[in-house]
Design an enzyme around this catalytic site. Structure first.
Site, short mmCIF file in Angstrom:
data_model
loop_
_atom_site.label_atom_id
_atom_site.label_comp_id
_atom_site.label_asym_id
_atom_site.label_seq_id
_atom_site.Cartn_x
_atom_site.Cartn_y
_atom_site.Cartn_z
N ASP A 80 0.82 -1.21 0.00
CA ASP A 80 0.00 0.00 0.00
C ASP A 80 0.85 1.26 0.00
O ASP A 80 2.05 1.25 0.30
CB ASP A 80 -0.96 0.01 1.20
CG ASP A 80 -0.23 0.00 2.54
OD1 ASP A 80 0.76 -0.74 2.66
OD2 ASP A 80 -0.67 0.72 3.46
N GLU A 142 -0.09 -1.07 5.65
CA GLU A 142 1.01 -0.68 6.54
C GLU A 142 0.96 0.81 6.85
O GLU A 142 1.42 1.23 7.93
CB GLU A 142 2.35 -1.03 5.87
CG GLU A 142 3.57 -0.86 6.78
CD GLU A 142 4.18 0.53 6.77
OE1 GLU A 142 5.02 0.83 7.64
OE2 GLU A 142 3.81 1.35 5.88
#
Length: 397
Positions: A80, A142
């Site tokens: 991400d 994350e």
């Protein structure tokens, strides 16, 4: 822009960096990139290397070699990014210093690291020179609050998939090994007073004023430096936000300050909490936990507090048998990791873990985020050398 539907691990890591960047994957929107990675691993890597196993759990992927080698190295990266700022698709061109760079959201944090690991996993899976079995881990979420972190979910639900002798996290480090990480704690300190009209201030008790001893202690605090395994960690205890007040003519009965403590790897979470409370004159009476939501509701000196989040530190682990040849492959370029990263999750499992990836971390999340091509090539060579060089230090079962 044509979004890649499959990420081809046969491509070089520089081209792959652009491929990774060109698939938008803001936190909680990682399905497209997870699909593309999975297709690449199943339709290309698994076909060319039939012994590879691939598992998918949500938007988390784990691919493993099964060569029966005496040690296992985990290569891990998050898929991400922070929200896109008109910086996708990627492009290749000069950076700030005129160097050849890949520009785009996530090029530093950390799709260049993802690309390096993806390329190496494929090219080395059946290489006779490979010295360690490999586990390739990609995970989601994350960049947002830890409760969503995909590596944390794998750690809780499938810890056997993450086991190894060393973990390398592809966080941007400029091609240096950034060892371990500092822990981080955020705490809200609340003050409690008595509301009154400001014209009759003596009838109230000013909650903002009650915070002044805490602020004074924070202003006088001298941060500690700690040297561990040759890595210098610099702690920091700071106020980061505060609020208080009702109106321009009211003595406030409530106020709060949020503090952040970045603590060195030689402190446990309990030791970090104890240090903060002792330093700031806060009560620890009855407190036995250090988790998010832990509160001290007994008013002492007009104050109570709550832990907003707590993340453990990670020791450098550079003296671990599997880490020593990695330091050699990096030419001894080692320094401390000041920020918190997911190496802490591996450390909690008893595994040494380091950060090693392309890109300048100070450029992460910026609108003009860009990663030098030479960083991508350099990290690829370091990790390739490590994975393929025999070493007397590798654990033998």
């Amino acid at each position: 822009m044509k979004i890649p539907m499959i990420l081809d691990p046969r491509r070089d890591p520089i081209s792959l960096t652009q491929d990774f960047v060109d698939i938008p994957s803001v936190s909680q929107e990682e399905t497209a990139i997870a699909d593309a990675v999975e297709r690449g691993l199943r339709e290309i890597a698994q076909v060319d290397h039939p012994t590879i196993t691939v598992e998918r759990h949500g938007n988390r992927l784990v691919a493993r070699t099964h060569r029966g080698l005496p040690s296992r190295v985990v290569l891990a990266g998050h898929l991400d990014t922070v929200p896109i700022a008109n910086n996708v698709p990627s492009y290749r061109g000069p950076g700030e210093q005129g160097t050849d760079c890949i520009h785009g959201c996530g090029s530093v944090d950390m799709k260049s690291g993802d690309a390096v690991f993806y390329h190496l996993f494929y090219t080395l899976a059946d290489d006779p020179q490979l010295q360690h079995d490999m586990t390739l881990v990609y995970y989601d979420c994350e960049e947002i609050t830890g409760s969503f972190n995909g590596l944390g979910a794998l750690q809780r639900e499938y810890p056997e998939l993450l086991q190894g002798d060393l973990a390398i996290l592809g966080e941007p480090s400029g091609g240096w090994i950034e060892a371990g990480c500092q822990g981080t704690m955020r705490m809200r300190i609340e003050s409690h007073g008595l509301r009154a009209h400001s014209a009759r201030a003596w009838m109230g008790d000013n909650a903002i004023h009650a915070l002044s001893p805490v602020l004074a202690k924070l202003a006088r605090h001298e941060a500690r430096d700690v040297n561990i395994d040759g890595c210098l960690y610099r702690e920091g205890l700071n106020a980061v936000r505060m609020s208080g007040g009702v109106a321009g003519n009211v003595i406030p009965d409530e106020a709060w300050v949020e503090i952040n403590f970045r603590f060195a790897p030689d402190r446990s979470e309990a030791e970090a909490l104890s240090y903060v409370c002792t330093t700031l004159g806060l009560s620890l009476e009855g407190v036995t936990e250090t988790s998010e939501g832990t509160r001290q509701d007994t008013i002492v000196n007009g104050l109570t507090w709550e832990i907003l989040d707590m993340s453990a530190s990670a020791m450098p682990g550079l003296s671990a048998p599997a880490a020593i040849p990695l330091v050699a492959a990096a030419g001894g370029k080692v320094r401390a990791k000041y920020g918190w990263t997911d190496v802490s999750r591996f450390a909690a499992m008893g595994m040494p873990a380091v950060n090693l990836g392309p890109g300048d971390p100070s450029l992460a999340h910026k609108r003009d985020e860009h990663c030098p091509v030479e960083h991508i090539a350099g990290v690829t060579e370091i990790v390739r050398t490590y994975l393929t060089t025999p070493s007397e230090y590798v654990k033998k079962d």
